[in-house]
Design a protein around this motif. Structure first.
Motif, PDB file in Angstrom:
ATOM      1  N   UNK A   1       0.941  -0.915  -0.009  1.00 62.95           N
ATOM      2  CA  UNK A   1      -0.027   0.441  -0.509  1.00 62.95           C
ATOM      3  C   UNK A   1       0.960   1.386  -0.374  1.00 62.95           C
ATOM      4  N   UNK A   2       0.240   1.608  -0.248  1.00 66.25           N
ATOM      5  CA  UNK A   2       0.956   3.649  -0.574  1.00 66.25           C
ATOM      6  C   UNK A   2       0.409   4.822   0.180  1.00 66.25           C
ATOM      7  N   UNK A   3       1.095   5.130   0.947  1.00 66.48           N
ATOM      8  CA  UNK A   3      -0.150   6.429   2.173  1.00 66.48           C
ATOM      9  C   UNK A   3       1.050   7.840   2.017  1.00 66.48           C
ATOM     10  N   UNK A   4       0.167   8.498   1.566  1.00 64.15           N
ATOM     11  CA  UNK A   4       0.799  10.533   1.951  1.00 64.15           C
ATOM     12  C   UNK A   4       1.338  10.660   3.599  1.00 64.15           C
ATOM     13  N   UNK A   5       2.586  11.693   3.433  1.00 61.57           N
ATOM     14  CA  UNK A   5       2.341  11.719   4.005  1.00 61.57           C
ATOM     15  C   UNK A   5       2.194  13.158   4.518  1.00 61.57           C
ATOM     16  N   UNK A   6       2.291  14.014   5.732  1.00 62.62           N
ATOM     17  CA  UNK A   6       1.951  15.253   6.247  1.00 62.62           C
ATOM     18  C   UNK A   6       2.672  16.453   5.215  1.00 62.62           C
ATOM     19  N   UNK A   7       4.103  16.111   4.704  1.00 62.53           N
ATOM     20  CA  UNK A   7       5.102  16.459   4.129  1.00 62.53           C
ATOM     21  C   UNK A   7       4.828  16.994   2.947  1.00 62.53           C
ATOM     22  N   UNK A   8       3.740  15.849   2.318  1.00 59.06           N
ATOM     23  CA  UNK A   8       3.576  16.135   0.360  1.00 59.06           C
ATOM     24  C   UNK A   8       4.282  14.699   0.588  1.00 59.06           C
ATOM     25  N   UNK A   9       4.678  13.854   0.797  1.00 62.64           N
ATOM     26  CA  UNK A   9       5.973  13.060   0.306  1.00 62.64           C
ATOM     27  C   UNK A   9       4.470  11.950   0.839  1.00 62.64           C
ATOM     28  N   UNK A  10       5.675  10.309   0.138  1.00 58.15           N
ATOM     29  CA  UNK A  10       4.422   8.743   0.615  1.00 58.15           C
ATOM     30  C   UNK A  10       5.404   7.954   1.518  1.00 58.15           C
ATOM     31  N   UNK A  11       5.038   7.270   1.896  1.00 53.88           N
ATOM     32  CA  UNK A  11       5.665   5.546   2.518  1.00 53.88           C
ATOM     33  C   UNK A  11       5.016   4.984   1.656  1.00 53.88           C
ATOM     34  N   UNK A  12       5.532   3.986   1.247  1.00 49.05           N
ATOM     35  CA  UNK A  12       5.534   2.648   0.132  1.00 49.05           C
ATOM     36  C   UNK A  12       6.173   1.667   1.578  1.00 49.05           C
ATOM     37  N   UNK A  13       4.406   0.910   1.627  1.00 53.94           N
ATOM     38  CA  UNK A  13       4.068   0.107   2.907  1.00 53.94           C
ATOM     39  C   UNK A  13       4.072  -1.618   2.559  1.00 53.94           C
ATOM     40  N   UNK A  14       4.743  -2.812   2.826  1.00 55.76           N
ATOM     41  CA  UNK A  14       4.206  -3.547   3.009  1.00 55.76           C
ATOM     42  C   UNK A  14       4.012  -4.148   3.806  1.00 55.76           C
TER      43      UNK A  14
END
Length: 151
Positions: free
Chosen positions: A120-133
Motif C-alpha cells: 500500500x502507499x500512504x501520503x505523508x503530511x509533508x507531501x511525500x509518501x510511504x510505500x508499505x508492505x
C-alpha cells in the motif's frame, strides 16, 4: 510483551544507503526472532532493497533522505515502510524484457502477495509518501524492543 514493536532509520538518498537499509532491517528482524536464513527474511530484505532503490533513483534528487520503518503489530503483522519526500507515487510500469529497470514494484507486489501480504502507499503530511508492505508474522518467539538512538 508489548503489542507493538518498532524501529526506524533515516538515511541519505544515496545508492550506498540501500545496503545500509537492508542491513538495518535484517538486524531488526533477527533481534525480533526471525532467523536470518528464513524465506520471509530473504523476501523482506529484497523488498527493502527495491523500495530503498526506488527512493534513491526515482525522486530525482528532490528527497535528500529516506526513512525505513519496521513495525511488528501484536505478533501478527510485520509492516515495513520506506518514506521519501518526493510527491510522485510509484506507478506500475510495463517492464519490457530488454529493460534494465522498471520491475521493482512488480517484484515487490509479487513477493508481498506470495507471502500472504499486501502493498500500500500512504501520503505523508509533508507531501511525500510511504510505500508499505504488510506481511503475516509467523515467528513464535516474542519480539524484543529495539531502541534506535537518534531516530
Amino acid at each position: 510483551m508489548a503489542d507493538h514493536q518498532e524501529a526506524s532509520v533515516t538515511l541519505p538518498s544515496d545508492p550506498a544507503s540501500v545496503a545500509a537499509a537492508r542491513r538495518f532491517v535484517a538486524d531488526v528482524l533477527s533481534e525480533w526472532g526471525l532467523p536470518e536464513d528464513a524465506e520471509t527474511a530473504d523476501s523482506v530484505r529484497l523488498i527493502v532493497s527495491e523500495l530503498a532503490t526506488n527512493a534513491v533513483q526515482h525522486t530525482f534528487g528532490q528527497s535528500p533522505t529516506f526513512t525505513v520503518e519496521i513495525r511488528l503489530e501484536r505478533q501478527e503483522w510485520l509492516r515495513v515502510g520506506v518514506t521519501d519526500s518526493y510527491p510522485r507515487w510509484p506507478k506500475r510500469l510495463p517492464a519490457a524484457v530488454q529493460q534494465d529497470n522498471g520491475r521493482g514494484m512488480v517484484i515487490i507486489r509479487w513477493l508481498a502477495a506470495e507471502a500472504g501480504g499486501r502493498l500500500s502507499v500512504t501520503p505523508t503530511e509533508e507531501g511525500g509518501k510511504t510505500v508499505w508492505i504488510t506481511l503475516p508474522w509467523a515467528v513464535g518467539a516474542p519480539a524484543a524492543a529495539r531502541s534506535v538512538p537518534g531516530c
